[in-house]
Design a protein around this motif. Structure first.
Motif, PDB file in Angstrom:
ATOM      1  N   THR A  41      16.495  45.262  -9.513  1.00  0.00           N
ATOM      2  CA  THR A  41      18.005  46.011  -9.026  1.00  0.00           C
ATOM      3  C   THR A  41      18.022  44.814  -8.123  1.00  0.00           C
ATOM      4  O   THR A  41      17.670  44.885  -6.616  1.00  0.00           O
ATOM      5  CB  THR A  41      17.998  47.037  -8.610  1.00  0.00           C
ATOM      6  N   PRO A  42      19.708  44.062  -7.706  1.00  0.00           N
ATOM      7  CA  PRO A  42      20.504  43.709  -6.551  1.00  0.00           C
ATOM      8  C   PRO A  42      20.527  45.068  -5.661  1.00  0.00           C
ATOM      9  O   PRO A  42      20.663  46.061  -5.330  1.00  0.00           O
ATOM     10  CB  PRO A  42      22.066  43.376  -6.713  1.00  0.00           C
ATOM     11  N   ILE A  43      19.842  44.715  -4.321  1.00  0.00           N
ATOM     12  CA  ILE A  43      19.758  45.727  -2.624  1.00  0.00           C
ATOM     13  C   ILE A  43      21.100  45.178  -2.373  1.00  0.00           C
ATOM     14  O   ILE A  43      20.804  43.991  -2.207  1.00  0.00           O
ATOM     15  CB  ILE A  43      18.762  45.648  -2.636  1.00  0.00           C
ATOM     16  N   TYR A  44      21.877  45.716  -1.526  1.00  0.00           N
ATOM     17  CA  TYR A  44      23.244  46.062  -0.631  1.00  0.00           C
ATOM     18  C   TYR A  44      22.210  46.996   0.668  1.00  0.00           C
ATOM     19  O   TYR A  44      22.113  47.388   0.865  1.00  0.00           O
ATOM     20  CB  TYR A  44      23.952  45.594  -1.128  1.00  0.00           C
ATOM     21  N   THR A  45      23.103  46.313   1.503  1.00  0.00           N
ATOM     22  CA  THR A  45      22.891  46.555   3.010  1.00  0.00           C
ATOM     23  C   THR A  45      24.000  46.961   4.106  1.00  0.00           C
ATOM     24  O   THR A  45      25.063  46.727   3.720  1.00  0.00           O
ATOM     25  CB  THR A  45      22.061  45.389   3.451  1.00  0.00           C
ATOM     26  N   SER A 129      29.467  49.621  -2.126  1.00  0.00           N
ATOM     27  CA  SER A 129      29.872  51.023  -0.887  1.00  0.00           C
ATOM     28  C   SER A 129      29.063  51.906  -0.595  1.00  0.00           C
ATOM     29  O   SER A 129      29.604  52.644   0.133  1.00  0.00           O
ATOM     30  CB  SER A 129      31.015  51.189  -2.265  1.00  0.00           C
ATOM     31  N   ARG A 130      28.207  52.736  -1.789  1.00  0.00           N
ATOM     32  CA  ARG A 130      26.941  53.457  -1.348  1.00  0.00           C
ATOM     33  C   ARG A 130      26.407  53.780  -0.210  1.00  0.00           C
ATOM     34  O   ARG A 130      26.213  54.762   1.196  1.00  0.00           O
ATOM     35  CB  ARG A 130      26.490  54.023  -2.455  1.00  0.00           C
ATOM     36  N   ALA A 131      26.226  51.509   0.134  1.00  0.00           N
ATOM     37  CA  ALA A 131      25.103  51.983   1.089  1.00  0.00           C
ATOM     38  C   ALA A 131      25.957  52.008   2.820  1.00  0.00           C
ATOM     39  O   ALA A 131      25.741  52.494   3.939  1.00  0.00           O
ATOM     40  CB  ALA A 131      25.316  50.369   1.274  1.00  0.00           C
ATOM     41  N   VAL A 132      27.638  51.002   2.298  1.00  0.00           N
ATOM     42  CA  VAL A 132      28.301  51.764   3.743  1.00  0.00           C
ATOM     43  C   VAL A 132      28.943  53.474   3.515  1.00  0.00           C
ATOM     44  O   VAL A 132      28.686  53.441   5.333  1.00  0.00           O
ATOM     45  CB  VAL A 132      29.770  50.881   3.449  1.00  0.00           C
ATOM     46  N   GLU A 133      28.724  53.881   2.774  1.00  0.00           N
ATOM     47  CA  GLU A 133      29.350  55.478   3.404  1.00  0.00           C
ATOM     48  C   GLU A 133      27.664  56.176   3.492  1.00  0.00           C
ATOM     49  O   GLU A 133      28.214  56.719   4.487  1.00  0.00           O
ATOM     50  CB  GLU A 133      29.674  56.228   1.658  1.00  0.00           C
ATOM     51  N   GLU A 165      34.787  42.489   1.125  1.00  0.00           N
ATOM     52  CA  GLU A 165      35.390  42.087  -0.646  1.00  0.00           C
ATOM     53  C   GLU A 165      34.458  41.348  -1.753  1.00  0.00           C
ATOM     54  O   GLU A 165      35.108  42.227  -2.592  1.00  0.00           O
ATOM     55  CB  GLU A 165      37.369  41.190  -0.373  1.00  0.00           C
ATOM     56  N   ASP A 166      33.732  41.267  -1.421  1.00  0.00           N
ATOM     57  CA  ASP A 166      32.260  40.213  -2.189  1.00  0.00           C
ATOM     58  C   ASP A 166      31.380  40.559  -1.529  1.00  0.00           C
ATOM     59  O   ASP A 166      30.568  39.484  -0.989  1.00  0.00           O
ATOM     60  CB  ASP A 166      33.230  38.639  -2.593  1.00  0.00           C
ATOM     61  N   PRO A 167      30.819  41.339  -1.316  1.00  0.00           N
ATOM     62  CA  PRO A 167      29.646  41.444  -1.358  1.00  0.00           C
ATOM     63  C   PRO A 167      28.298  41.262  -1.586  1.00  0.00           C
ATOM     64  O   PRO A 167      28.216  40.614  -3.503  1.00  0.00           O
ATOM     65  CB  PRO A 167      29.572  42.579  -1.263  1.00  0.00           C
ATOM     66  N   ASN A 168      27.085  40.474  -0.949  1.00  0.00           N
ATOM     67  CA  ASN A 168      26.367  39.360  -1.528  1.00  0.00           C
ATOM     68  C   ASN A 168      24.966  40.423  -1.167  1.00  0.00           C
ATOM     69  O   ASN A 168      24.847  41.107   0.290  1.00  0.00           O
ATOM     70  CB  ASN A 168      26.130  38.610  -0.764  1.00  0.00           C
ATOM     71  N   PRO A 169      24.230  40.809  -2.452  1.00  0.00           N
ATOM     72  CA  PRO A 169      23.315  41.677  -2.298  1.00  0.00           C
ATOM     73  C   PRO A 169      21.592  40.862  -1.632  1.00  0.00           C
ATOM     74  O   PRO A 169      21.822  39.872  -1.273  1.00  0.00           O
ATOM     75  CB  PRO A 169      22.184  41.427  -3.719  1.00  0.00           C
ATOM     76  N   ALA A 170      21.297  41.463  -0.385  1.00  0.00           N
ATOM     77  CA  ALA A 170      19.945  40.627   0.237  1.00  0.00           C
ATOM     78  C   ALA A 170      19.350  40.804  -0.591  1.00  0.00           C
ATOM     79  O   ALA A 170      18.368  39.730  -0.304  1.00  0.00           O
ATOM     80  CB  ALA A 170      19.949  42.374   1.772  1.00  0.00           C
ATOM     81  N   LYS A 171      18.553  41.897  -1.150  1.00  0.00           N
ATOM     82  CA  LYS A 171      17.906  41.249  -2.736  1.00  0.00           C
ATOM     83  C   LYS A 171      18.393  41.463  -3.610  1.00  0.00           C
ATOM     84  O   LYS A 171      18.754  42.273  -3.966  1.00  0.00           O
ATOM     85  CB  LYS A 171      16.359  42.828  -1.710  1.00  0.00           C
ATOM     86  N   PRO A 172      17.338  40.942  -4.608  1.00  0.00           N
ATOM     87  CA  PRO A 172      16.468  39.824  -3.978  1.00  0.00           C
ATOM     88  C   PRO A 172      16.688  38.797  -4.179  1.00  0.00           C
ATOM     89  O   PRO A 172      18.237  38.041  -3.735  1.00  0.00           O
ATOM     90  CB  PRO A 172      15.712  39.150  -6.139  1.00  0.00           C
TER      91      PRO A 172
END
Length: 249
Positions: A41-45, A129-133, A165-172
């Motif tokens: 699962t992609p993880i965003y920060t 978006s949820r990580a930012v919130e 606008e185009d977030p990139n996942p930090a993981k993996p």
């Protein structure tokens, strides 16, 4: 001399089993790519920076320096408070998150540089978006609750997390995973090739005899073919030719 021989043998093994080694490396890279792109699962920060700075109307340098030292000592306490159920339960309630304070704690990391009055709320989540919130809400609720909890008012939001606008996942890290898989595949392939050669005790050439028995080879015996076998082969070939002629007639 012994080291040179072993090194040359190693090169021969690698050359002889090059296809096997490359095949294992390719399979390893393919597995890593499939897992990285389709399984994990992609993880965003998101990061929100908080400044600890007590407001003070006095201009005395000694008082200002003492206040900074006090703020730095409080940061360790703030790191614990900010991840406490008191703060996180309100974050969950405000954002209507389907989680618990204990689970949410695992998504939060407090980053702080030594002797810095700034610390960062680092949040990881499967949705950008949820990580930012979550990151921004934690900072806001923490700022509002600190005056009541500790009777101090030295928290300021230095910068809020923003959604690109185009977030990139930090993981993996897909390329890193594939690179590691390539190295592991090559090492595994080389290990298997060496193991195959080690377990293969057959004598294949005169060089093997010299190495095993430690004696020089002074001559070779060519394969001996029985005359009866030669005559039988000739008769068979002659019979085959005659049969073809009969068929043509």
């Amino acid at each position: 001399m012994e080291a040179t021989i072993k090194l040359s043998d190693l090169f021969k093994i690698l050359k002889g089993h090059a296809f096997l080694i490359i095949a294992i490396a390719v399979v390893s890279i393919s597995i890593a790519a499939i897992i990285s792109y389709f399984v994990l699962t992609p993880i965003y920060t998101a990061d929100t920076q908080i400044l600890v700075n007590q407001k003070n109307e006095k201009r005395d340098q000694y008082v200002a320096s003492s206040q900074i030292d006090a703020d730095l000592q409080l940061i360790n306490t703030y790191n614990v408070v900010i991840k406490s159920p008191l703060i996180l339960s309100k974050v969950i309630e405000k954002l209507d998150l389907d989680t618990t304070p204990e689970k949410l704690t695992n998504q939060i990391t407090i980053l702080n540089t030594n002797n810095s009055q700034v610390f960062t709320v680092h949040v990881e989540d499967a949705k950008a978006s949820r990580a930012v919130e979550i990151s921004n809400t934690i900072a806001d609720i923490f700022k509002n609750e600190i005056p009541t909890l500790m009777k101090v008012d030295n928290i300021n939001i230095l910068s809020y997390a923003k959604l690109s606008e185009d977030p990139n996942p930090a993981k993996p890290n897909k390329l890193l995973n594939m690179g590691i898989a390539a190295i592991i595949g090559l090492m595994l392939g080389i290990g298997i090739a060496i193991l195959i050669e080690t377990l293969d005790t057959r004598i294949k050439s005169e060089q093997d005899i010299e190495e095993i028995l430690d004696i020089p080879v002074i001559g070779l015996v060519s394969p001996i073919i029985d005359k009866k076998t030669i005559n039988f082969a000739k008769e068979t070939n002659r019979f085959s030719i005659q049969s073809r002629r009969v068929r043509r007639i």
